[in-house]
Scaffold this motif. Structure first.
Motif, PDB file in Angstrom:
ATOM      1  N   PHE A   1       0.829  -1.201   0.000  1.00 40.34           N
ATOM      2  CA  PHE A   1       0.000   0.000   0.000  1.00 40.34           C
ATOM      3  C   PHE A   1       0.869   1.258   0.000  1.00 40.34           C
ATOM      4  N   TYR A   2       1.813   1.318   0.930  1.00 41.19           N
ATOM      5  CA  TYR A   2       2.619   2.537   1.039  1.00 41.19           C
ATOM      6  C   TYR A   2       3.635   2.683  -0.094  1.00 41.19           C
ATOM      7  N   LEU A   3       4.103   1.594  -0.647  1.00 38.63           N
ATOM      8  CA  LEU A   3       4.958   1.702  -1.838  1.00 38.63           C
ATOM      9  C   LEU A   3       4.149   2.210  -3.027  1.00 38.63           C
ATOM     10  N   GLY A   4       2.893   1.795  -3.090  1.00 44.51           N
ATOM     11  CA  GLY A   4       2.030   2.223  -4.189  1.00 44.51           C
ATOM     12  C   GLY A   4       1.545   3.652  -4.068  1.00 44.51           C
ATOM     13  N   ASP A   5       1.539   4.191  -2.858  1.00 44.41           N
ATOM     14  CA  ASP A   5       1.068   5.551  -2.621  1.00 44.41           C
ATOM     15  C   ASP A   5       2.143   6.546  -3.068  1.00 44.41           C
ATOM     16  N   VAL A   6       2.267   6.690  -4.355  1.00 45.72           N
ATOM     17  CA  VAL A   6       3.344   7.471  -4.960  1.00 45.72           C
ATOM     18  C   VAL A   6       3.328   8.932  -4.502  1.00 45.72           C
ATOM     19  N   ASN A   7       2.149   9.534  -4.413  1.00 48.80           N
ATOM     20  CA  ASN A   7       2.084  10.949  -4.028  1.00 48.80           C
ATOM     21  C   ASN A   7       2.052  11.147  -2.508  1.00 48.80           C
ATOM     22  N   LYS A   8       2.122  10.059  -1.771  1.00 55.18           N
ATOM     23  CA  LYS A   8       2.226  10.072  -0.301  1.00 55.18           C
ATOM     24  C   LYS A   8       1.099  10.849   0.383  1.00 55.18           C
ATOM     25  N   ASP A   9      -0.142  10.672  -0.130  1.00 55.91           N
ATOM     26  CA  ASP A   9      -1.283  11.322   0.501  1.00 55.91           C
ATOM     27  C   ASP A   9      -2.042  10.379   1.434  1.00 55.91           C
ATOM     28  N   GLY A  10      -1.534   9.161   1.620  1.00 60.97           N
ATOM     29  CA  GLY A  10      -2.159   8.223   2.533  1.00 60.97           C
ATOM     30  C   GLY A  10      -3.304   7.431   1.938  1.00 60.97           C
ATOM     31  N   THR A  11      -3.525   7.574   0.635  1.00 53.89           N
ATOM     32  CA  THR A  11      -4.563   6.814  -0.064  1.00 53.89           C
ATOM     33  C   THR A  11      -4.026   6.399  -1.428  1.00 53.89           C
ATOM     34  N   LEU A  12      -4.741   5.488  -2.068  1.00 58.50           N
ATOM     35  CA  LEU A  12      -4.397   5.091  -3.434  1.00 58.50           C
ATOM     36  C   LEU A  12      -5.479   5.595  -4.364  1.00 58.50           C
ATOM     37  N   ASP A  13      -5.088   6.366  -5.375  1.00 55.68           N
ATOM     38  CA  ASP A  13      -6.058   6.720  -6.398  1.00 55.68           C
ATOM     39  C   ASP A  13      -6.133   5.531  -7.363  1.00 55.68           C
ATOM     40  N   ARG A  14      -6.976   5.643  -8.365  1.00 57.19           N
ATOM     41  CA  ARG A  14      -7.179   4.515  -9.284  1.00 57.19           C
ATOM     42  C   ARG A  14      -5.862   4.064  -9.928  1.00 57.19           C
ATOM     43  N   ALA A  15      -5.056   5.009 -10.401  1.00 60.09           N
ATOM     44  CA  ALA A  15      -3.802   4.653 -11.074  1.00 60.09           C
ATOM     45  C   ALA A  15      -2.840   3.975 -10.103  1.00 60.09           C
ATOM     46  N   GLU A  16      -2.723   4.505  -8.893  1.00 57.84           N
ATOM     47  CA  GLU A  16      -1.829   3.904  -7.900  1.00 57.84           C
ATOM     48  C   GLU A  16      -2.311   2.501  -7.527  1.00 57.84           C
ATOM     49  N   HIS A  17      -3.614   2.367  -7.325  1.00 57.99           N
ATOM     50  CA  HIS A  17      -4.190   1.066  -6.982  1.00 57.99           C
ATOM     51  C   HIS A  17      -3.907   0.045  -8.082  1.00 57.99           C
ATOM     52  N   ASP A  18      -4.227   0.432  -9.305  1.00 58.45           N
ATOM     53  CA  ASP A  18      -4.054  -0.490 -10.430  1.00 58.45           C
ATOM     54  C   ASP A  18      -2.591  -0.874 -10.637  1.00 58.45           C
ATOM     55  N   ALA A  19      -1.674   0.020 -10.243  1.00 59.55           N
ATOM     56  CA  ALA A  19      -0.249  -0.267 -10.393  1.00 59.55           C
ATOM     57  C   ALA A  19       0.248  -1.296  -9.383  1.00 59.55           C
ATOM     58  N   VAL A  20      -0.406  -1.408  -8.223  1.00 59.65           N
ATOM     59  CA  VAL A  20       0.093  -2.324  -7.192  1.00 59.65           C
ATOM     60  C   VAL A  20      -0.622  -3.656  -7.151  1.00 59.65           C
ATOM     61  N   VAL A  21      -1.730  -3.792  -7.844  1.00 61.18           N
ATOM     62  CA  VAL A  21      -2.415  -5.074  -7.845  1.00 61.18           C
ATOM     63  C   VAL A  21      -1.962  -5.887  -9.042  1.00 61.18           C
ATOM     64  N   VAL A  22      -1.742  -7.151  -8.809  1.00 63.70           N
ATOM     65  CA  VAL A  22      -1.269  -8.016  -9.887  1.00 63.70           C
ATOM     66  C   VAL A  22      -2.433  -8.451 -10.757  1.00 63.70           C
ATOM     67  N   ILE A  23      -3.528  -8.742 -10.122  1.00 64.34           N
ATOM     68  CA  ILE A  23      -4.726  -9.149 -10.853  1.00 64.34           C
ATOM     69  C   ILE A  23      -5.689  -7.976 -10.812  1.00 64.34           C
ATOM     70  N   VAL A  24      -6.157  -7.574 -11.962  1.00 66.13           N
ATOM     71  CA  VAL A  24      -7.026  -6.411 -12.061  1.00 66.13           C
ATOM     72  C   VAL A  24      -8.282  -6.632 -11.230  1.00 66.13           C
ATOM     73  N   THR A  25      -8.588  -5.638 -10.403  1.00 61.77           N
ATOM     74  CA  THR A  25      -9.798  -5.683  -9.593  1.00 61.77           C
ATOM     75  C   THR A  25     -10.616  -4.436  -9.890  1.00 61.77           C
TER      76      THR A  25
END
Length: 142
Positions: free
Chosen positions: A61-85
């Motif tokens: 989660f925190y590696l994926g939170d590129v902008n360090k705002d404490g949440t994952l936007d759609r692009a950040e989320h999609d970048a860290v999940v291996v299987i599309v959800t």
């Protein structure tokens, strides 16, 4: 079945060892569920238990939170999940962001689905099978 594949979001422990250069396009690498399992099984006992799982999910989660705002936007989320959800399913409050709690809840569902032995841990075989998805019967439509 879609959820089972989504699990490996859970263990679909993405390799984000080094952040990409700001202007560089990320280079996709093949996901290896066995390697992900080994990296997550911190104590080397041959299973991933819930504390190991949540430690890994927190790291992802925190590696994926590129902008360090404490949440994952759609692009950040999609970048860290291996299987599309489905992002909208994970974003339970519909604010366009995934909090750590929402991320955990979605991954917990995947953990439970992949834990086919129902022993509260994930074996390497369960992780690999969960990543690949259920086998299709011979002659089944693709």
């Amino acid at each position: 079945m879609k959820r089972c594949r989504a699990l490996l979001v859970a263990l679909c422990l993405v390799h984000l060892a080094a952040p990409a250069a700001p202007a560089a396009e990320p280079v996709p690498t093949a996901y290896d569920p066995k390697q992900a399992f080994e990296e997550t099984d911190a104590n080397g006992d041959g299973v991933v238990d819930p504390p190991e799982f949540y430690d890994r999910m927190t790291e992802i989660f925190y590696l994926g939170d590129v902008n360090k705002d404490g949440t994952l936007d759609r692009a950040e989320h999609d970048a860290v999940v291996v299987i599309v959800t489905d992002f909208s399913v994970v974003d339970t409050n519909g604010d366009g962001k995934v909090s750590l709690i929402e991320f955990f809840r979605a991954r917990q569902e995947v953990f439970e689905e992949v834990d086919t032995s129902r022993d509260g841990t994930l074996s390497e075989e369960e992780v690999v099978t969960g990543f690949r998805g259920p086998e299709k019967p011979a002659g089944a439509a693709k």
